[in-house]
Design a protein around this motif. Structure first.
Motif, short mmCIF file in Angstrom:
data_model
loop_
_atom_site.label_atom_id
_atom_site.label_comp_id
_atom_site.label_asym_id
_atom_site.label_seq_id
_atom_site.Cartn_x
_atom_site.Cartn_y
_atom_site.Cartn_z
N GLY A 9 36.95 41.15 32.05
CA GLY A 9 37.35 42.48 32.47
C GLY A 9 38.62 42.46 33.28
O GLY A 9 39.34 41.46 33.30
N LEU A 10 38.88 43.59 33.94
CA LEU A 10 40.06 43.76 34.78
C LEU A 10 39.64 43.64 36.24
O LEU A 10 38.66 44.28 36.67
N VAL A 11 40.38 42.85 36.99
CA VAL A 11 40.05 42.64 38.39
C VAL A 11 41.35 42.53 39.19
O VAL A 11 42.38 42.10 38.66
N HIS A 12 41.30 42.93 40.45
CA HIS A 12 42.45 42.81 41.33
C HIS A 12 42.62 41.37 41.78
O HIS A 12 41.64 40.60 41.83
N PRO A 13 43.83 40.98 42.14
CA PRO A 13 44.01 39.64 42.72
C PRO A 13 43.10 39.42 43.91
O PRO A 13 42.92 40.32 44.75
N GLY A 14 42.50 38.24 43.96
CA GLY A 14 41.54 37.93 45.01
C GLY A 14 40.11 38.27 44.64
O GLY A 14 39.18 37.88 45.36
N LEU A 88 40.72 35.18 42.15
CA LEU A 88 41.50 35.22 40.92
C LEU A 88 42.95 35.59 41.20
O LEU A 88 43.25 36.39 42.11
N LYS A 89 43.83 35.02 40.41
CA LYS A 89 45.27 35.22 40.55
C LYS A 89 45.82 35.80 39.24
O LYS A 89 45.23 35.60 38.17
N PRO A 90 46.95 36.48 39.30
CA PRO A 90 47.54 37.01 38.06
C PRO A 90 47.74 35.94 36.99
O PRO A 90 47.59 36.24 35.79
N GLU A 91 48.03 34.73 37.39
CA GLU A 91 48.23 33.67 36.41
C GLU A 91 46.94 33.21 35.74
O GLU A 91 46.98 32.39 34.82
N THR A 124 36.81 36.30 25.54
CA THR A 124 36.69 37.51 26.35
C THR A 124 37.94 37.62 27.22
O THR A 124 38.40 36.62 27.79
N GLN A 125 38.48 38.82 27.31
CA GLN A 125 39.73 39.02 28.04
C GLN A 125 39.46 39.09 29.54
O GLN A 125 38.58 39.83 29.99
N VAL A 126 40.25 38.35 30.29
CA VAL A 126 40.26 38.44 31.75
C VAL A 126 41.67 38.83 32.17
O VAL A 126 42.62 38.13 31.84
N THR A 127 41.77 39.94 32.87
CA THR A 127 43.07 40.43 33.33
C THR A 127 43.03 40.57 34.85
O THR A 127 42.16 41.26 35.38
N VAL A 128 43.97 39.92 35.51
CA VAL A 128 44.07 39.98 36.97
C VAL A 128 45.36 40.70 37.30
O VAL A 128 46.45 40.20 37.07
N SER A 129 45.21 41.89 37.85
CA SER A 129 46.38 42.72 38.10
C SER A 129 46.10 43.71 39.20
O SER A 129 44.97 44.20 39.34
N SER A 130 47.12 44.03 39.97
CA SER A 130 46.98 45.05 41.00
C SER A 130 47.37 46.42 40.47
O SER A 130 47.27 47.41 41.17
#
Length: 130
Positions: A9-14, A88-91, A124-130
């Motif tokens: 899923g989509l999660v914020h950094p950290g 989690l980090k954007p990278e 499964t997609q993992v997206t780390v973004s603010s």
């Protein structure tokens, strides 16, 4: 036999996510895996090994970039693998794949070699973004 990943899923950094990997409901099997591995592929990059765990003795390997942040575990009775991803980090943004080894557990030199695994999930997609 088909593996199914869940928990992306989509999660914020950290933030944190927990991925799961299990045989699909349609895959009736009595075989037991020797190891489960997690791989990821970021846009424009090759797929890389993230972590692996031996189902028998619990030996674990991590790629350096996730050490101290990710935790791999397994449930032998259910033939399920997990990847707990913290801080989690954007990278870390990528499609995450699980893989299972049917005949033997890869060792310290081969745990991240795709050919060591016999079954794969579709990712499964993992997206780390603010």
């Amino acid at each position: 036999l088909q593996l199914v990943e869940s928990g992306g899923g989509l999660v914020h950094p950290g933030g944190s996510l927990r991925l799961s990997c299990a045989p699909s409901a349609a895959s009736t099997t009595t075989l037991r895996f020797f190891a489960i591995g997690w791989f990821r592929q970021a846009p424009g990059k090759e797929r890389e090994g993230v972590a692996s765990i031996s189902m028998s003795d619990g030996t674990i390997h991590y790629t350096d970039s996730v050490k101290g942040r990710f935790i791999i575990s397994r449930d032998n009775a259910k033939n399920i693998g997990y990847l707990q991803m913290n801080n989690l980090k954007p990278e870390d943004t990528a499609v995450y794949y699980c893989a299972a080894a049917e005949y033997f557990a890869p060792d310290a030199d081969t745990w991240d070699v795709e050919d060591e695994y016999d079954y794969w999930g579709q990712g499964t997609q993992v997206t780390v973004s603010s």
